[in-house]
Motif scaffolding. Structure first.
Motif, PDB file in Angstrom:
ATOM      1  N   ASP A   1       0.839  -1.196   0.000  1.00  0.00           N
ATOM      2  CA  ASP A   1       0.000   0.000   0.000  1.00  0.00           C
ATOM      3  C   ASP A   1       0.877   1.251   0.000  1.00  0.00           C
ATOM      4  OD1 ASP A   1      -2.400  -1.453   0.153  1.00  0.00           O
ATOM      5  OD2 ASP A   1      -2.193  -1.635   2.334  1.00  0.00           O
ATOM      6  N   ALA A   2       0.369   2.306  -0.609  1.00  0.00           N
ATOM      7  CA  ALA A   2       1.078   3.592  -0.678  1.00  0.00           C
ATOM      8  C   ALA A   2       0.369   4.610   0.204  1.00  0.00           C
ATOM      9  CB  ALA A   2       1.136   4.080  -2.118  1.00  0.00           C
ATOM     10  N   ILE A   3       1.138   5.304   1.041  1.00  0.00           N
ATOM     11  CA  ILE A   3       0.583   6.307   1.945  1.00  0.00           C
ATOM     12  C   ILE A   3       1.243   7.647   1.663  1.00  0.00           C
ATOM     13  CG2 ILE A   3       0.190   6.963   4.349  1.00  0.00           C
ATOM     14  CD1 ILE A   3       0.631   3.994   5.091  1.00  0.00           C
ATOM     15  N   ALA A   4       0.478   8.586   1.131  1.00  0.00           N
ATOM     16  CA  ALA A   4       1.000   9.931   0.882  1.00  0.00           C
ATOM     17  C   ALA A   4       0.822  10.766   2.137  1.00  0.00           C
ATOM     18  CB  ALA A   4       0.260  10.578  -0.292  1.00  0.00           C
ATOM     19  N   GLY A   5       1.894  11.373   2.598  1.00  0.00           N
ATOM     20  CA  GLY A   5       1.759  12.152   3.814  1.00  0.00           C
ATOM     21  C   GLY A   5       3.039  12.815   4.257  1.00  0.00           C
ATOM     22  N   ASP A   6       3.055  13.190   5.524  1.00  0.00           N
ATOM     23  CA  ASP A   6       4.157  13.929   6.140  1.00  0.00           C
ATOM     24  C   ASP A   6       4.708  13.064   7.269  1.00  0.00           C
ATOM     25  OD1 ASP A   6       5.661  15.629   7.864  1.00  0.00           O
ATOM     26  OD2 ASP A   6       4.605  17.379   7.097  1.00  0.00           O
ATOM     27  N   LEU A   7       6.002  12.797   7.229  1.00  0.00           N
ATOM     28  CA  LEU A   7       6.646  11.948   8.218  1.00  0.00           C
ATOM     29  C   LEU A   7       6.399  12.423   9.644  1.00  0.00           C
ATOM     30  CD1 LEU A   7       8.701   9.615   8.785  1.00  0.00           C
ATOM     31  CD2 LEU A   7      10.516  11.331   8.579  1.00  0.00           C
ATOM     32  N   PHE A   8       6.247  13.735   9.822  1.00  0.00           N
ATOM     33  CA  PHE A   8       6.130  14.303  11.162  1.00  0.00           C
ATOM     34  C   PHE A   8       4.682  14.555  11.596  1.00  0.00           C
ATOM     35  CE2 PHE A   8      10.249  15.513   9.427  1.00  0.00           C
ATOM     36  CZ  PHE A   8      11.097  15.070  10.423  1.00  0.00           C
ATOM     37  N   ARG A   9       3.733  14.490  10.651  1.00  0.00           N
ATOM     38  CA  ARG A   9       2.346  14.833  10.989  1.00  0.00           C
ATOM     39  C   ARG A   9       1.335  13.726  10.705  1.00  0.00           C
ATOM     40  NH1 ARG A   9       4.409  19.529   8.408  1.00  0.00           N
ATOM     41  NH2 ARG A   9       4.654  21.298   9.829  1.00  0.00           N
ATOM     42  N   THR A  10       1.571  12.971   9.650  1.00  0.00           N
ATOM     43  CA  THR A  10       0.614  11.929   9.279  1.00  0.00           C
ATOM     44  C   THR A  10       0.610  10.807  10.325  1.00  0.00           C
ATOM     45  OG1 THR A  10       0.944  12.375   6.924  1.00  0.00           O
ATOM     46  CG2 THR A  10      -0.002  10.238   7.511  1.00  0.00           C
ATOM     47  N   PRO A  11      -0.554  10.452  10.864  1.00  0.00           N
ATOM     48  CA  PRO A  11      -0.611   9.360  11.844  1.00  0.00           C
ATOM     49  C   PRO A  11      -0.058   8.064  11.242  1.00  0.00           C
ATOM     50  CG  PRO A  11      -2.672  10.580  11.813  1.00  0.00           C
ATOM     51  CD  PRO A  11      -1.882  11.078  10.643  1.00  0.00           C
ATOM     52  N   LEU A  12       0.832   7.407  11.970  1.00  0.00           N
ATOM     53  CA  LEU A  12       1.374   6.140  11.486  1.00  0.00           C
ATOM     54  C   LEU A  12       0.369   5.032  11.774  1.00  0.00           C
ATOM     55  CD1 LEU A  12       5.144   6.326  12.540  1.00  0.00           C
ATOM     56  CD2 LEU A  12       4.037   7.134  10.437  1.00  0.00           C
ATOM     57  N   PRO A  13       0.037   4.238  10.775  1.00  0.00           N
ATOM     58  CA  PRO A  13      -0.966   3.184  10.984  1.00  0.00           C
ATOM     59  C   PRO A  13      -0.442   2.100  11.928  1.00  0.00           C
ATOM     60  CG  PRO A  13       0.071   2.950   8.841  1.00  0.00           C
ATOM     61  CD  PRO A  13       0.559   4.249   9.396  1.00  0.00           C
ATOM     62  N   SER A  14      -1.340   1.467  12.627  1.00  0.00           N
ATOM     63  CA  SER A  14      -0.972   0.364  13.514  1.00  0.00           C
ATOM     64  C   SER A  14      -1.020  -0.948  12.740  1.00  0.00           C
ATOM     65  CB  SER A  14      -1.930   0.316  14.706  1.00  0.00           C
ATOM     66  OG  SER A  14      -3.265   0.105  14.244  1.00  0.00           O
ATOM     67  N   GLY A  15      -0.598  -2.013  13.383  1.00  0.00           N
ATOM     68  CA  GLY A  15      -0.688  -3.330  12.762  1.00  0.00           C
ATOM     69  C   GLY A  15       0.560  -3.755  12.027  1.00  0.00           C
ATOM     70  N   PHE A  16       1.603  -2.942  12.040  1.00  0.00           N
ATOM     71  CA  PHE A  16       2.863  -3.289  11.380  1.00  0.00           C
ATOM     72  C   PHE A  16       3.859  -3.744  12.448  1.00  0.00           C
ATOM     73  CE2 PHE A  16       0.744  -0.449   8.476  1.00  0.00           C
ATOM     74  CZ  PHE A  16       0.987  -1.015   7.230  1.00  0.00           C
ATOM     75  N   ASP A  17       4.429  -4.928  12.268  1.00  0.00           N
ATOM     76  CA  ASP A  17       5.349  -5.437  13.288  1.00  0.00           C
ATOM     77  C   ASP A  17       6.810  -5.183  12.948  1.00  0.00           C
ATOM     78  OD1 ASP A  17       5.245  -7.276  11.189  1.00  0.00           O
ATOM     79  OD2 ASP A  17       5.556  -9.010  12.485  1.00  0.00           O
ATOM     80  N   VAL A  18       7.072  -4.559  11.809  1.00  0.00           N
ATOM     81  CA  VAL A  18       8.427  -4.099  11.496  1.00  0.00           C
ATOM     82  C   VAL A  18       8.313  -2.780  10.732  1.00  0.00           C
ATOM     83  CG1 VAL A  18       8.579  -5.502   9.376  1.00  0.00           C
ATOM     84  CG2 VAL A  18      10.668  -4.656  10.474  1.00  0.00           C
TER      85      VAL A  18
END
Length: 348
Positions: free
Chosen positions: A224-241
């Protein structure tokens, strides 16, 4: 690395600037393409339409530097240099050729280097500074495309080394921060059965990545591709690495602690965060000279970019709340120009 000392060392360093300018200038004049086959001096000068004096100065310097070979047949670009210096339709991407063109722009930005040092890079006119904008949606797509072309073309061998160093098969979902067009994430996922992933970067890069993923049906539903800002966009949960490859040098300490903390908060208790980066030795060593010189280029690139040592990254990771941190040394360097890569593996 020179072995000269004293005054000879200073003279060699001064000549180094002239040598690199000869290389860049001859390349811009397309001298090497004109000499892809043996050609007489007069014929080469006529083909390039250059004045006799300046032509001779540049050509003599190229011959002395080994950039051109001269014998009874005339002048010719050496076979081992031709893939990098001879222009040809559809030629494959070459990192060295890209850097030839890129550093021509860098040299202009470094012309007032004392000003860059005094301002900590704030006075730089370097055009690729536009990649570092507070409003990520305002980044020029053309700037992003040019930068992404380099990143995509050099990622394959980096991925090979990363896969030889760290076992991604133990994970289920990968999130790559500063993932550019997704080339790193896609390569790791493609090489790891059962793994799915996502990458986050600025919209201009993610747009390119989405188009590239659409041409890879074997990865449908896996990246999946997530367009956003490293410092502002909420990081999604569910990733173990979570990974960060070739980007942990781009911001100051406070910003990096913020990024590292966001990664820690997004991970599950058994998750891992990987910092994949070129890292400086703990003390200054001559063999790391290319990295120190690239640090000089960073003065033009931004007001914050710099290499760190593993110990410095370790301190930032601890400040972000990580406690279980391991340093991995890859079995080899991906490229001659990409030495001293390290992987720090951090757990919450």
């Amino acid at each position: 690395m020179t072995t000269a000392t004293g005054e000879k060392l200073l003279l060699e360093l001064l000549d180094g600037f002239l040598a690199s300018k000869v290389l860049m200038t001859a390349y811009k004049l397309d001298l090497f393409t004109a000499a892809r086959e043996p050609i007489a001096r007069d014929a080469l000068r006529a083909a390039l339409d250059l004045p006799e004096r300046s032509f001779r100065i540049v050509v003599d310097a190229c011959v002395a530097l080994g950039l051109l070979h001269e014998d009874g047949r005339g002048l010719v670009t050496p076979a081992e240099l031709a893939p990098f210096l001879v222009r040809a339709e559809g030629r494959p991407f070459q990192t060295t050729t890209y850097l030839l063109e890129y550093y021509d722009e860098v040299y202009r930005a470094l012309s007032d280097m004392d000003g860059l040092v005094r301002s900590d890079g704030a006075t730089s006119p370097f055009k690729l500074r536009d990649y570092f904008k507070d409003d990520v949606a305002a980044i020029d797509p053309q700037v992003a495309a040019e930068y992404s072309r380099y990143m995509d073309a050099t990622i394959a061998r980096i991925v090979e080394v990363v896969l030889a160093t760290y076992p991604f098969g133990q994970h289920r979902r990968l999130l790559d921060l500063c993932g550019n067009t997704g080339s790193f994430c896609a390569a790791i996922v493609a090489a790891t059965p059962g793994l799915t992933g996502a990458f986050l970067d600025v919209p201009a890069c993610v747009d390119i990545g989405r188009r590239q993923l659409a041409a890879r049906p074997e990865l449908a539903g896996r990246v999946d591709a997530i367009a956003g800002d490293l410092f502002r966009t909420p990081l999604p949960s569910g990733f173990d690495v979570i990974t960060m490859c070739r980007s942990a040098m781009d911001w100051g300490d406070a910003k990096m602690v913020e990024v590292y903390r966001r990664a820690r908060e997004a991970l599950p208790p058994d998750g891992r965060f990987l910092v994949i980066e070129r890292m400086l030795p703990a003390r200054v060593l001559p063999e790391a000279l290319p990295m120190y010189l690239r640090g000089v280029y960073f003065l033009a690139k931004s007001e914050s970019t710099r290499y760190r040592s593993p110990q410095e990254h370790l301190a930032l990771l601890r400040a972000a709340g990580f406690s279980d941190i391991t340093e991995l040394e890859p079995p080899r360097a991906p490229y001659e120009f990409f030495q001293s890569m390290r992987i720090l593996v951090a757990g919450p």
